[in-house]
Scaffold this motif. Structure first.
Motif, PDB file in Angstrom:
ATOM      1  N   ILE A   1      -3.463   4.150 -28.737  1.00  0.00           N
ATOM      2  CA  ILE A   1      -4.473   4.605 -27.788  1.00  0.00           C
ATOM      3  C   ILE A   1      -4.530   3.549 -26.697  1.00  0.00           C
ATOM      4  O   ILE A   1      -4.640   2.357 -26.980  1.00  0.00           O
ATOM      5  N   PHE A   2      -4.443   3.972 -25.444  1.00  0.00           N
ATOM      6  CA  PHE A   2      -4.381   3.027 -24.332  1.00  0.00           C
ATOM      7  C   PHE A   2      -5.291   3.483 -23.200  1.00  0.00           C
ATOM      8  O   PHE A   2      -5.642   4.666 -23.090  1.00  0.00           O
ATOM      9  N   THR A   3      -5.680   2.546 -22.361  1.00  0.00           N
ATOM     10  CA  THR A   3      -6.408   2.867 -21.133  1.00  0.00           C
ATOM     11  C   THR A   3      -5.532   2.521 -19.936  1.00  0.00           C
ATOM     12  O   THR A   3      -4.643   1.667 -20.008  1.00  0.00           O
ATOM     13  N   ILE A   4      -5.797   3.217 -18.846  1.00  0.00           N
ATOM     14  CA  ILE A   4      -5.165   2.932 -17.559  1.00  0.00           C
ATOM     15  C   ILE A   4      -6.268   2.673 -16.548  1.00  0.00           C
ATOM     16  O   ILE A   4      -7.170   3.509 -16.366  1.00  0.00           O
ATOM     17  N   ASN A   5      -6.235   1.511 -15.895  1.00  0.00           N
ATOM     18  CA  ASN A   5      -7.168   1.224 -14.824  1.00  0.00           C
ATOM     19  C   ASN A   5      -6.746   2.027 -13.590  1.00  0.00           C
ATOM     20  O   ASN A   5      -5.633   1.862 -13.090  1.00  0.00           O
ATOM     21  N   ILE A   6      -7.617   2.925 -13.119  1.00  0.00           N
ATOM     22  CA  ILE A   6      -7.253   3.813 -12.021  1.00  0.00           C
ATOM     23  C   ILE A   6      -6.947   3.039 -10.748  1.00  0.00           C
ATOM     24  O   ILE A   6      -6.036   3.400  -9.982  1.00  0.00           O
ATOM     25  N   LEU A   7      -7.660   1.947 -10.509  1.00  0.00           N
ATOM     26  CA  LEU A   7      -7.462   1.182  -9.275  1.00  0.00           C
ATOM     27  C   LEU A   7      -6.201   0.334  -9.326  1.00  0.00           C
ATOM     28  O   LEU A   7      -5.400   0.325  -8.382  1.00  0.00           O
ATOM     29  N   THR A   8      -5.979  -0.371 -10.439  1.00  0.00           N
ATOM     30  CA  THR A   8      -4.868  -1.328 -10.511  1.00  0.00           C
ATOM     31  C   THR A   8      -3.643  -0.797 -11.242  1.00  0.00           C
ATOM     32  O   THR A   8      -2.557  -1.368 -11.117  1.00  0.00           O
ATOM     33  N   GLY A   9      -3.802   0.249 -12.039  1.00  0.00           N
ATOM     34  CA  GLY A   9      -2.687   0.761 -12.835  1.00  0.00           C
ATOM     35  C   GLY A   9      -2.449  -0.003 -14.127  1.00  0.00           C
ATOM     36  O   GLY A   9      -1.514   0.317 -14.879  1.00  0.00           O
ATOM     37  N   GLU A  10      -3.289  -1.001 -14.426  1.00  0.00           N
ATOM     38  CA  GLU A  10      -3.094  -1.791 -15.636  1.00  0.00           C
ATOM     39  C   GLU A  10      -3.220  -0.921 -16.888  1.00  0.00           C
ATOM     40  O   GLU A  10      -4.156  -0.144 -17.033  1.00  0.00           O
ATOM     41  N   ARG A  11      -2.265  -1.076 -17.785  1.00  0.00           N
ATOM     42  CA  ARG A  11      -2.267  -0.349 -19.061  1.00  0.00           C
ATOM     43  C   ARG A  11      -2.646  -1.327 -20.165  1.00  0.00           C
ATOM     44  O   ARG A  11      -2.083  -2.410 -20.280  1.00  0.00           O
ATOM     45  N   LYS A  12      -3.597  -0.901 -21.031  1.00  0.00           N
ATOM     46  CA  LYS A  12      -4.072  -1.765 -22.108  1.00  0.00           C
ATOM     47  C   LYS A  12      -4.130  -0.962 -23.393  1.00  0.00           C
ATOM     48  O   LYS A  12      -4.753   0.091 -23.455  1.00  0.00           O
ATOM     49  N   VAL A  13      -3.473  -1.447 -24.445  1.00  0.00           N
ATOM     50  CA  VAL A  13      -3.497  -0.787 -25.748  1.00  0.00           C
ATOM     51  C   VAL A  13      -4.757  -1.215 -26.495  1.00  0.00           C
ATOM     52  O   VAL A  13      -4.988  -2.410 -26.703  1.00  0.00           O
ATOM     53  N   LEU A  14      -5.582  -0.233 -26.894  1.00  0.00           N
ATOM     54  CA  LEU A  14      -6.802  -0.519 -27.648  1.00  0.00           C
ATOM     55  C   LEU A  14      -6.590  -0.409 -29.144  1.00  0.00           C
ATOM     56  O   LEU A  14      -7.170  -1.166 -29.918  1.00  0.00           O
ATOM     57  N   VAL A  15      -5.804   0.568 -29.575  1.00  0.00           N
ATOM     58  CA  VAL A  15      -5.574   0.816 -30.994  1.00  0.00           C
ATOM     59  C   VAL A  15      -4.094   1.108 -31.194  1.00  0.00           C
ATOM     60  O   VAL A  15      -3.513   1.905 -30.458  1.00  0.00           O
ATOM     61  N   HIS A  16      -3.498   0.445 -32.178  1.00  0.00           N
ATOM     62  CA  HIS A  16      -2.139   0.786 -32.611  1.00  0.00           C
ATOM     63  C   HIS A  16      -2.202   1.082 -34.105  1.00  0.00           C
ATOM     64  O   HIS A  16      -2.800   0.321 -34.874  1.00  0.00           O
ATOM     65  N   SER A  17      -1.594   2.195 -34.510  1.00  0.00           N
ATOM     66  CA  SER A  17      -1.736   2.616 -35.899  1.00  0.00           C
ATOM     67  C   SER A  17      -0.622   3.582 -36.257  1.00  0.00           C
ATOM     68  O   SER A  17      -0.040   4.236 -35.382  1.00  0.00           O
ATOM     69  N   THR A  18      -0.324   3.689 -37.559  1.00  0.00           N
ATOM     70  CA  THR A  18       0.529   4.776 -38.038  1.00  0.00           C
ATOM     71  C   THR A  18      -0.312   5.946 -38.530  1.00  0.00           C
ATOM     72  O   THR A  18       0.230   6.924 -39.028  1.00  0.00           O
ATOM     73  N   ASP A  19      -1.635   5.832 -38.424  1.00  0.00           N
ATOM     74  CA  ASP A  19      -2.482   7.000 -38.608  1.00  0.00           C
ATOM     75  C   ASP A  19      -2.359   7.875 -37.365  1.00  0.00           C
ATOM     76  O   ASP A  19      -1.989   7.413 -36.283  1.00  0.00           O
ATOM     77  N   TRP A  20      -2.698   9.117 -37.503  1.00  0.00           N
ATOM     78  CA  TRP A  20      -2.641  10.063 -36.392  1.00  0.00           C
ATOM     79  C   TRP A  20      -3.915   9.911 -35.572  1.00  0.00           C
ATOM     80  O   TRP A  20      -5.019  10.147 -36.060  1.00  0.00           O
ATOM     81  N   LEU A  21      -3.789   9.504 -34.315  1.00  0.00           N
ATOM     82  CA  LEU A  21      -4.914   9.215 -33.432  1.00  0.00           C
ATOM     83  C   LEU A  21      -5.086  10.362 -32.447  1.00  0.00           C
ATOM     84  O   LEU A  21      -4.113  10.819 -31.836  1.00  0.00           O
ATOM     85  N   ASN A  22      -6.328  10.803 -32.244  1.00  0.00           N
ATOM     86  CA  ASN A  22      -6.527  12.017 -31.447  1.00  0.00           C
ATOM     87  C   ASN A  22      -7.962  12.065 -30.907  1.00  0.00           C
ATOM     88  O   ASN A  22      -8.772  11.189 -31.188  1.00  0.00           O
ATOM     89  N   HIS A  23      -8.272  13.099 -30.136  1.00  0.00           N
ATOM     90  CA  HIS A  23      -9.625  13.441 -29.663  1.00  0.00           C
ATOM     91  C   HIS A  23     -10.313  12.259 -28.984  1.00  0.00           C
ATOM     92  O   HIS A  23     -11.500  12.003 -29.222  1.00  0.00           O
ATOM     93  N   MET A  24      -9.592  11.543 -28.134  1.00  0.00           N
ATOM     94  CA  MET A  24     -10.220  10.456 -27.382  1.00  0.00           C
ATOM     95  C   MET A  24     -11.212  11.027 -26.371  1.00  0.00           C
ATOM     96  O   MET A  24     -10.893  11.949 -25.634  1.00  0.00           O
ATOM     97  N   GLN A  25     -12.424  10.469 -26.354  1.00  0.00           N
ATOM     98  CA  GLN A  25     -13.443  10.909 -25.411  1.00  0.00           C
ATOM     99  C   GLN A  25     -14.349   9.746 -25.056  1.00  0.00           C
ATOM    100  O   GLN A  25     -14.892   9.077 -25.931  1.00  0.00           O
ATOM    101  N   PHE A  26     -14.520   9.511 -23.769  1.00  0.00           N
ATOM    102  CA  PHE A  26     -15.442   8.479 -23.316  1.00  0.00           C
ATOM    103  C   PHE A  26     -16.882   8.960 -23.410  1.00  0.00           C
ATOM    104  O   PHE A  26     -17.182  10.147 -23.263  1.00  0.00           O
TER     105      PHE A  26
END
Length: 451
Positions: free
Chosen positions: A228-253
């Motif tokens: 699961i990662f975020t992208i900064n809309i202004l700078t384009g920076e990509r940041k990984v928040l969660v890394h897992s071999t579980d199935w990750l889904n339904h991200m919602q702010f």
């Protein structure tokens, strides 16, 4: 030669398969699945009517066949509440919530996935973006100005699929799977959400619900590495928040806190610890509901309008006892509202003022096995522990309540392979949902007060 040991995920997949009534080893290329709802002749889908069972007014707000409102828990209204966004086959429309009249915002190959929380924009991505294959394609993200229709590309995301934008419109969130395990490898079914299919031990195609459970167990068991990662809309920076071999889904702010993200561990709900939150700086990762009994399930999580509470479908155990649960994210206080089997719904939602809830019902093939559950429901919540009698530690316990239901729309002709995805209008006067009850998919509004 010794055999490879059975892994935990092998066991889980086999257990889910057995629960659905088939063997894991029986899966093979699916046979053709039943067709979806037939298209109605033009002019035969009513513009409005009074539901004969409930006395409530129902209005078709879409003008074009196969027009759908957004997924139930993503922002769909302009910040002032005037406009609602929905997707047409050839573009994106806005609905004036004062008149329920539709107008075109955009024509082309983009589909909306949410509105801006602080900005008057619609966020969209190409229709060709395949959410079941998040491994290779570069996925562009666009904004469309609600007032002018101006289209602007704001990101080109490699290795990932964007699903949500935060409350101050500065961050995108998405997921990336390091390899692809298609959930719906067979033909899609027209007028539904897809085409879950598999073959049972008798050599016949499984029901939609059983095939969906098998495919979800299969995907969970694959243990695909994910981010699961975020992208900064202004700078384009990509940041990984969660890394897992579980199935990750339904991200919602959160709709109010730009730094709070909710996500789930996907899969058959009785096998996973599903609902999680995390801060966008990577701190405060927290499981939001801890299972207390075997076969207890929780899911289809959503924030209330101001982001102060997190709601979810809770069953104790699965398919037997039904609750709409919530947790106050500031105090930790939990409230569980009980409902009857027929009142269980694919999705629930809450009015802006928090005084009403709603559910979109379900058919007899779904988890509740409801014999008479195909309705759009309005629920009035009632707390049942304010009787002057309580345990000494009542403040630390779950507060019990009950949902008093009212049927608004008879959905007997709706095929629940299409989820209605209902939501309240900002003023609470309407419930918006989409349905194939008349053949082609359309978006409808039902009045919460009787005509």
């Amino acid at each position: 030669m010794t055999k490879n040991p059975i892994t935990k995920r092998d066991f889980l997949a086999a257990g889910a398969a057995a629960a659905a009534g088939f063997a894991v080893t029986s899966a093979r290329a699916a046979e053709p699945v039943p067709e979806g709802p037939k298209s109605a002749a033009r002019g035969t889908v009513p513009r409005e009517w009074i539901d004969a069972d409930s006395g409530h007014r129902v209005v078709r707000i879409s003008d074009t066949d196969h027009t759908q409102s957004l997924y139930f828990n993503f922002p769909a209204y302009s910040p002032d509440g005037r406009w609602m966004v929905m997707n047409r086959p050839d573009g994106i429309s806005l609905v004036d919530m004062a008149t329920l009249k539709e107008k075109s915002l955009y024509t082309g190959n983009l589909a909306a996935f949410q509105t801006g929380v602080s900005k008057r924009v619609v966020y969209a991505r190409p229709r060709s973006a395949d959410k079941d294959n998040r491994t290779q394609a570069t996925n562009e993200v666009f904004t469309i100005d609600i007032d002018t229709g101006a289209v602007k590309q704001i990101a080109a995301v490699e290795k990932g699929f964007i699903t949500s934008v935060n409350a101050d419109d500065t961050l995108l969130v998405g997921s990336y799977a390091y390899r692809d395990v298609p959930l719906q490898p067979g033909p899609k079914v027209a007028g539904t959400d897809g085409g879950y299919n598999a073959i049972g031990p008798d050599g016949k195609p499984m029901s939609f619900a059983a095939a969906k459970e098998y495919r979800m167990a299969q995907r969970l068991a694959a243990e695909v590495p994910m981010d699961i990662f975020t992208i900064n809309i202004l700078t384009g920076e990509r940041k990984v928040l969660v890394h897992s071999t579980d199935w990750l889904n339904h991200m919602q702010f959160s709709p109010s806190d730009p730094g709070r993200l909710m996500y789930c561990h996907e899969g058959p709900w009785h096998e996973v610890d599903r609902i999680w939150t995390i801060r966008t700086d990577g701190t405060a990762k927290q499981l939001m509901h801890k299972r207390a009994m075997n076969m207890e399930i929780a899911g289809h999580e959503f924030f209330n309008w101001d982001g102060s509470k997190l709601f979810y479908d809770l069953q104790t155990p699965r398919g037997e006892d039904f609750w709409l649960a919530n947790i106050d994210l500031k105090t930790g206080q939990r409230v569980w509202y009980h409902m009857q089997r027929n009142e269980w719904s694919v999705h629930f939602n809450v009015s802006k003022d928090g005084t009403l809830f709603a559910g979109d019902g379900g058919d007899a093939d779904m988890v509740a096995r409801a014999p008479d559950g195909k309705y759009i429901y309005l629920f009035r919540p009632e707390i049942i522990d304010d009787l002057g009698v309580s345990a000494p530690n009542a403040a630390d316990l779950v507060r019990p309540g009950v949902l008093r239901s009212e049927k608004l729309v008879n959905m007997k002709d709706h095929d629940y392979r299409l989820e209605p995805n209902l939501r309240f209008s900002p003023d609470g006067k309407w419930l918006i949902f989409h349905s194939n009850m008349h053949g082609p998919v359309h978006t409808y509004a039902v009045a919460t007060e009787k005509a």
